[in-house]
Design an enzyme around this catalytic site. Structure first.
Site, PDB file in Angstrom:
ATOM      1  N   ARG A  46       3.135  -6.492   5.511  1.00 18.53           N
ATOM      2  CA  ARG A  46       1.938  -5.710   5.489  1.00 18.53           C
ATOM      3  C   ARG A  46       2.261  -4.129   5.276  1.00 18.53           C
ATOM      4  O   ARG A  46       3.448  -3.759   5.517  1.00 18.53           O
ATOM      5  CB  ARG A  46       1.096  -6.019   6.617  1.00 18.53           C
ATOM      6  CG  ARG A  46       1.477  -6.434   7.895  1.00 18.53           C
ATOM      7  CD  ARG A  46       2.128  -5.410   8.580  1.00 18.53           C
ATOM      8  NE  ARG A  46       1.527  -4.190   8.777  1.00 18.53           N
ATOM      9  CZ  ARG A  46       2.041  -3.005   8.787  1.00 18.53           C
ATOM     10  NH1 ARG A  46       3.290  -2.734   8.943  1.00 18.53           N
ATOM     11  NH2 ARG A  46       1.169  -1.960   8.776  1.00 18.53           N
ATOM     12  N   GLY A  47       0.993  -3.388   5.136  1.00 22.59           N
ATOM     13  CA  GLY A  47       1.283  -2.015   4.694  1.00 22.59           C
ATOM     14  C   GLY A  47       1.387  -1.877   3.513  1.00 22.59           C
ATOM     15  O   GLY A  47       2.150  -2.625   2.521  1.00 22.59           O
ATOM     16  N   ALA A  48       0.669  -0.942   2.669  1.00 20.88           N
ATOM     17  CA  ALA A  48       0.280  -1.110   1.310  1.00 20.88           C
ATOM     18  C   ALA A  48       1.662  -0.772   0.290  1.00 20.88           C
ATOM     19  O   ALA A  48       1.997  -1.331  -0.408  1.00 20.88           O
ATOM     20  CB  ALA A  48      -0.553   0.216   1.063  1.00 20.88           C
ATOM     21  N   ARG A  87      -4.416  -9.714  -1.358  1.00 21.75           N
ATOM     22  CA  ARG A  87      -5.256  -8.972  -0.535  1.00 21.75           C
ATOM     23  C   ARG A  87      -5.798  -7.834  -1.311  1.00 21.75           C
ATOM     24  O   ARG A  87      -5.227  -7.267  -2.063  1.00 21.75           O
ATOM     25  CB  ARG A  87      -4.284  -8.120   0.804  1.00 21.75           C
ATOM     26  CG  ARG A  87      -3.659  -9.180   1.821  1.00 21.75           C
ATOM     27  CD  ARG A  87      -2.918  -8.477   2.865  1.00 21.75           C
ATOM     28  NE  ARG A  87      -4.164  -7.780   3.631  1.00 21.75           N
ATOM     29  CZ  ARG A  87      -3.662  -6.949   4.822  1.00 21.75           C
ATOM     30  NH1 ARG A  87      -2.322  -6.550   4.917  1.00 21.75           N
ATOM     31  NH2 ARG A  87      -4.389  -6.490   5.401  1.00 21.75           N
ATOM     32  N   GLN A 192      -0.884  -3.587  15.130  1.00 19.95           N
ATOM     33  CA  GLN A 192       0.491  -2.990  14.300  1.00 19.95           C
ATOM     34  C   GLN A 192       0.898  -1.902  15.167  1.00 19.95           C
ATOM     35  O   GLN A 192       2.119  -1.492  15.191  1.00 19.95           O
ATOM     36  CB  GLN A 192      -0.228  -2.356  13.041  1.00 19.95           C
ATOM     37  CG  GLN A 192      -0.534  -3.488  12.183  1.00 19.95           C
ATOM     38  CD  GLN A 192      -1.849  -3.776  12.241  1.00 19.95           C
ATOM     39  OE1 GLN A 192      -2.703  -3.826  13.009  1.00 19.95           O
ATOM     40  NE2 GLN A 192      -2.584  -4.358  11.006  1.00 19.95           N
ATOM     41  N   ASP A 233      -4.357   2.791   2.380  1.00 25.04           N
ATOM     42  CA  ASP A 233      -4.266   1.772   1.515  1.00 25.04           C
ATOM     43  C   ASP A 233      -4.672   1.849   0.107  1.00 25.04           C
ATOM     44  O   ASP A 233      -4.130   1.404  -1.026  1.00 25.04           O
ATOM     45  CB  ASP A 233      -4.908   0.470   1.851  1.00 25.04           C
ATOM     46  CG  ASP A 233      -4.145  -0.036   3.326  1.00 25.04           C
ATOM     47  OD1 ASP A 233      -4.085   0.469   4.229  1.00 25.04           O
ATOM     48  OD2 ASP A 233      -3.386  -1.089   2.967  1.00 25.04           O
ATOM     49  N   ASN A 243      -8.133   2.958   4.885  1.00 28.88           N
ATOM     50  CA  ASN A 243      -7.038   2.916   5.836  1.00 28.88           C
ATOM     51  C   ASN A 243      -7.326   1.789   6.846  1.00 28.88           C
ATOM     52  O   ASN A 243      -8.734   1.363   6.972  1.00 28.88           O
ATOM     53  CB  ASN A 243      -6.179   4.018   6.462  1.00 28.88           C
ATOM     54  CG  ASN A 243      -5.108   3.946   7.122  1.00 28.88           C
ATOM     55  OD1 ASN A 243      -4.234   3.087   6.382  1.00 28.88           O
ATOM     56  ND2 ASN A 243      -4.801   4.515   8.135  1.00 28.88           N
ATOM     57  N   LYS A 244      -6.435   1.584   7.844  1.00 29.65           N
ATOM     58  CA  LYS A 244      -6.803   0.622   8.788  1.00 29.65           C
ATOM     59  C   LYS A 244      -7.956   0.910   9.641  1.00 29.65           C
ATOM     60  O   LYS A 244      -8.183   2.002   9.960  1.00 29.65           O
ATOM     61  CB  LYS A 244      -5.538   0.708   9.580  1.00 29.65           C
ATOM     62  CG  LYS A 244      -5.375  -0.542  10.827  1.00 29.65           C
ATOM     63  CD  LYS A 244      -5.873  -1.687  10.481  1.00 29.65           C
ATOM     64  CE  LYS A 244      -4.998  -2.370   9.497  1.00 29.65           C
ATOM     65  NZ  LYS A 244      -5.595  -3.652   8.821  1.00 29.65           N
TER      66      LYS A 244
HETATM   67  O1  MRU Z   1      -3.473  -4.711   7.346  1.00 26.06           O
HETATM   68  P1  MRU Z   1      -2.349  -3.834   7.183  1.00 26.06           P
HETATM   69  O2  MRU Z   1      -1.191  -3.832   8.156  1.00 26.06           O
HETATM   70  O3  MRU Z   1      -1.539  -3.992   5.810  1.00 26.06           O
HETATM   71  O4  MRU Z   1      -2.911  -2.464   7.152  1.00 26.06           O
HETATM   72  C1  MRU Z   1      -1.737  -1.138   6.989  1.00 26.06           C
HETATM   73  C2  MRU Z   1      -2.379  -0.122   6.891  1.00 26.06           C
HETATM   74  O5  MRU Z   1      -3.448   0.358   7.234  1.00 26.06           O
HETATM   75  C3  MRU Z   1      -1.531   1.262   6.693  1.00 26.06           C
HETATM   76  O6  MRU Z   1      -2.012   2.366   7.544  1.00 26.06           O
HETATM   77  C4  MRU Z   1      -1.596   1.500   5.419  1.00 26.06           C
HETATM   78  O7  MRU Z   1      -1.118   0.511   4.613  1.00 26.06           O
HETATM   79  C5  MRU Z   1      -0.537   2.432   4.811  1.00 26.06           C
HETATM   80  S1  MRU Z   1       1.298   1.826   5.325  1.00 26.06           S
HETATM   81  C6  MRU Z   1       2.426   3.149   4.842  1.00 26.06           C
END
Ligand code: MRU
Length: 341
Positions: A46-48, A87, A192, A233, A243-244
């Site tokens: 996970r993470g963009a 996603r 996370q 994201d 973002n999250k």
């Molecule tokens: O649901 P996730 O864990 O994929 O969400 C991740 C985030 O919101 C991060 O802040 C974002 O992807 C940036 S990661 C460098």
């Protein structure tokens, strides 16, 4: 030792299973592009940026599947659409798939396309780490020299090819001797921050403290926080940043307390085709992520739940967007366009 969430070994994509951290460090070896799509959905990775790199390697596995079909170009395109649906919010997923599709279109045959896709995915992984390190250097110049730095979610090595975006800036600042106290939000419901950011910072020997998300306002009001830095994201052309979930609340709190709020993200996270953040699709995830925690029920069975995984922070609340080419400051639309070149 460098944390590597994504590896390519023996014709398989190896993903560090982030669902099992911090208890266990286990890699899953995947040889089927559909299994990679499922792993993205299930948050093995996970993470963009990490999702984008994973998708680039998944296209190599999709090519293995397509090569056995009568029309490999058509088969690759339909595999790409399956992966794209994994996603919706992180634009890096679609960005990496589109780059790989465009590359394959120019290849003469399936074998040539596979070799080109693998080389491009490997290059993307290397480039991402280098971009994150550059972002770190730019970020250090705009954050305050000392004080409390609050971050949300996980934006470190685990969320990227390695090093990290917002957490990369924190890493670069600590390496440069900044007198920073790092505060990490636990980041409900998937944790996370508690499970991943805490694991990374501990591994790196970076001092920090973990707080529940709801403590952010109190920490700001009592003078503990001098800057907030998060990842993204998807960033619209005007600087609105998804973002999250919980990021928007942090930005509003930071604005009230006159604390600068920064976003760190590669330019591949900027969706220049989206004029503003109102068009960003926000993923809603399963109700059980909220009802349960660590396999234990936290709420009465069957209770109704809302579980948006992301929110959008308006550009006007963002002091700067730190990218691998420099920092965009207000007006963000013009700043981002100039960095894109
Ligand atoms: O649901 P996730 O864990 O994929 O969400 C991740 C985030 O919101 C991060 O802040 C974002 O992807 C940036 S990661 C460098």
């Amino acid at each position: 030792m460098q944390i590597r969430p994504i590896r390519w070994q023996d014709d398989a994509l190896e993903l560090l299973d982030q669902r099992r951290l911090p208890q266990e460090e286990i890699y899953l070896a995947l040889r089927d592009y559909r299994a990679v799509g499922q792993a993205i959905r299930d948050m093995v990775v996970r993470g963009a940026p990490a999702i984008g790199i994973t998708a680039a390697f998944a296209m190599v596995l999709a090519m293995d599947h397509a090569a056995a079909q009568s029309d490999w170009r058509h088969a690759l395109r339909s595999a790409a659409e399956e992966l794209r649906a994994a996603r919706p919010t992180a634009v890096n997923l679609a960005w990496a798939i589109d780059r790989q599709l465009a590359l394959a279109e120019h290849c003469k045959d399936a074998a040539g396309a596979r070799a080109a896709l693998l080389a491009a995915a490997e290059q993307l992984l290397i480039q991402d780490i280098a971009d994150n390190q550059r972002m770190g250097q730019f970020g250090v110049q705009v954050l305050p020299d000392r004080g409390g730095i609050l971050t949300h979610c996980n934006t470190g090595s685990l969320a990227t090819g390695g090093y990290g975006t917002a957490l990369g800036v924190i890493r670069a600042g600590i390496a440069a001797g900044r007198d920073w106290q790092i505060y990490a939000d636990e980041t409900r419901p998937w944790l996370q921050g508690a499970r991943l950011t805490a694991w990374e910072l501990q591994k790196e020997g970076i001092p920090f403290s973990l707080n529940v998300d709801a403590a952010a306002g109190h920490l700001m009001a009592t003078g503990c926080i001098q800057a907030v830095i998060v990842g993204a994201d998807r960033i619209a052309a005007n600087g609105d940043a998804a973002n999250k979930i919980g990021t928007y609340s942090l930005a509003v709190l930071a604005h009230y307390h006159q604390i600068p709020f920064f976003v760190a993200a590669p330019l591949s996270t900027v969706d220049f085709a989206m004029s503003d953040g109102s068009q960003i699709v926000i993923e809603e995830r399963a109700a059980d992520e909220v009802r349960n925690c660590g396999g234990q029920a936290m709420a009465p069975a069957g209770v109704a739940v809302r579980n948006p995984a992301f929110d959008v922070t308006p550009a006007k609340l963002i002091a700067g967007i730190i990218t691998e080419r420099g920092v965009a400051q207000a007006p963000l639309r013009e700043g981002l366009a100039a960095l894109r070149g």
